[in-house]
Design a protein around this motif. Structure first.
Motif, PDB file in Angstrom:
ATOM      1  N   ILE A  76     -14.736  14.380  -2.163  1.00  0.00           N
ATOM      2  CA  ILE A  76     -15.172  13.050  -1.720  1.00  0.00           C
ATOM      3  C   ILE A  76     -16.091  13.209  -0.511  1.00  0.00           C
ATOM      4  O   ILE A  76     -15.793  13.983   0.397  1.00  0.00           O
ATOM      5  N   PRO A  77     -17.218  12.495  -0.492  1.00  0.00           N
ATOM      6  CA  PRO A  77     -18.120  12.575   0.666  1.00  0.00           C
ATOM      7  C   PRO A  77     -17.393  12.215   1.960  1.00  0.00           C
ATOM      8  O   PRO A  77     -16.455  11.416   1.967  1.00  0.00           O
ATOM      9  N   LYS A  78     -17.866  12.823   3.058  1.00  0.00           N
ATOM     10  CA  LYS A  78     -17.236  12.624   4.350  1.00  0.00           C
ATOM     11  C   LYS A  78     -18.237  12.137   5.387  1.00  0.00           C
ATOM     12  O   LYS A  78     -19.421  12.427   5.310  1.00  0.00           O
ATOM     13  N   GLY A  79     -17.698  11.407   6.363  1.00  0.00           N
ATOM     14  CA  GLY A  79     -18.472  10.966   7.511  1.00  0.00           C
ATOM     15  C   GLY A  79     -17.712  11.319   8.775  1.00  0.00           C
ATOM     16  O   GLY A  79     -16.490  11.189   8.833  1.00  0.00           O
ATOM     17  N   VAL A  80     -18.437  11.789   9.776  1.00  0.00           N
ATOM     18  CA  VAL A  80     -17.826  12.144  11.058  1.00  0.00           C
ATOM     19  C   VAL A  80     -18.432  11.265  12.147  1.00  0.00           C
ATOM     20  O   VAL A  80     -19.645  11.123  12.237  1.00  0.00           O
ATOM     21  N   PHE A  81     -17.549  10.644  12.935  1.00  0.00           N
ATOM     22  CA  PHE A  81     -17.975   9.759  14.017  1.00  0.00           C
ATOM     23  C   PHE A  81     -17.823  10.484  15.347  1.00  0.00           C
ATOM     24  O   PHE A  81     -16.809  11.127  15.597  1.00  0.00           O
ATOM     25  N   THR A  82     -18.857  10.388  16.174  1.00  0.00           N
ATOM     26  CA  THR A  82     -18.836  11.070  17.460  1.00  0.00           C
ATOM     27  C   THR A  82     -19.564  10.267  18.518  1.00  0.00           C
ATOM     28  O   THR A  82     -20.548   9.593  18.228  1.00  0.00           O
ATOM     29  N   GLN A  83     -19.071  10.348  19.732  1.00  0.00           N
ATOM     30  CA  GLN A  83     -19.751   9.765  20.877  1.00  0.00           C
ATOM     31  C   GLN A  83     -20.282  10.864  21.784  1.00  0.00           C
ATOM     32  O   GLN A  83     -21.028  10.597  22.706  1.00  0.00           O
ATOM     33  N   LYS A  84     -19.870  12.090  21.526  1.00  0.00           N
ATOM     34  CA  LYS A  84     -20.234  13.209  22.397  1.00  0.00           C
ATOM     35  C   LYS A  84     -21.164  14.201  21.722  1.00  0.00           C
ATOM     36  O   LYS A  84     -21.320  15.319  22.172  1.00  0.00           O
ATOM     37  N   GLY A  85     -21.783  13.793  20.627  1.00  0.00           N
ATOM     38  CA  GLY A  85     -22.691  14.691  19.918  1.00  0.00           C
ATOM     39  C   GLY A  85     -21.954  15.609  18.972  1.00  0.00           C
ATOM     40  O   GLY A  85     -20.759  15.854  19.123  1.00  0.00           O
ATOM     41  N   PHE A  86     -22.681  16.080  17.985  1.00  0.00           N
ATOM     42  CA  PHE A  86     -22.083  16.959  16.982  1.00  0.00           C
ATOM     43  C   PHE A  86     -23.190  17.823  16.401  1.00  0.00           C
ATOM     44  O   PHE A  86     -24.191  17.315  15.900  1.00  0.00           O
TER      45      PHE A  86
END
Length: 192
Positions: A76-86
């Motif tokens: 399943i496709p994934k999404g990653v949420f970040t406020q500090k960069g990735f």
């Protein structure tokens, strides 16, 4: 419009991790039926989203895992949420489809509320949020979670990481379903 589902395991006393983030208790309280339910529910997602910290822990694990949940987690496709960069995840020379599904995860680094609204406005199967306490608290604060799937494990931790602390106004939910498994784990599904 897509539905946003939050799936979170927690102790009877409402903690999603121990005082130091321990999660070993999750693996001591499951049974064959509850594990089968987890796999079945995972396949219902069109997109799995999580915070950066959870993503960095999960990405190296799932591509080579033999756990029954590995197939949906890797396909399943994934999404990653970040406020500090990735900067992405390095899985070495692994070019398998499972590893590629993790290295090709979509990164969301804008305003959480706006990013979730855009995702929900699309068509397709539900978005399933998994992961750690910090991301879940932020997600709950957006007011955009349509369904809470709370997997309650038969353990009392006494202290740890909650996800419903910091709520500034009451969050009234409707109980949609309850599942009880032989090992004592229950799933309470609430709609908002």
């Amino acid at each position: 419009m897509r539905k946003l589902q939050m799936k979170m395991s927690m102790s009877i006393d409402g903690f999603v991790g121990g005082p130091n983030g321990e999660k070993d208790w999750l693996f001591k309280t499951g049974d064959a039926q509850s594990k089968a339910w987890v796999v079945e529910q995972a396949w219902d997602a069109g997109l799995i989203i999580m915070g950066r910290k959870s993503f960095e822990v999960m990405a190296p694990y799932w591509p080579t895992s033999t756990d029954p949940s590995a197939a949906p987690m890797n396909e399943i496709p994934k999404g990653v949420f970040t406020q500090k960069g990735f900067k992405g995840i390095d899985l070495g020379n692994d070019q398998s489809p499972a590893a590629t599904s993790w290295t090709n995860a979509k990164v969301f680094d804008g305003d959480l509320t706006e990013e979730i609204k855009k995702l929900k406005a699309g068509e397709g199967k539900p978005i399933t949020a998994i992961g750690g306490a910090g991301f879940m608290r932020s997600l709950i604060a957006t007011g955009l979670v349509d369904e809470f799937r709370l997997v309650i494990h038969p353990v009392v931790l006494g202290a740890g990481e909650p996800i419903f602390n910091g709520i500034t106004i009451p969050l009234y939910l409707k109980l949609v379903d309850v599942k009880v498994f032989p090992g004592g784990t229950t799933v309470h599904t609430y709609g908002s």
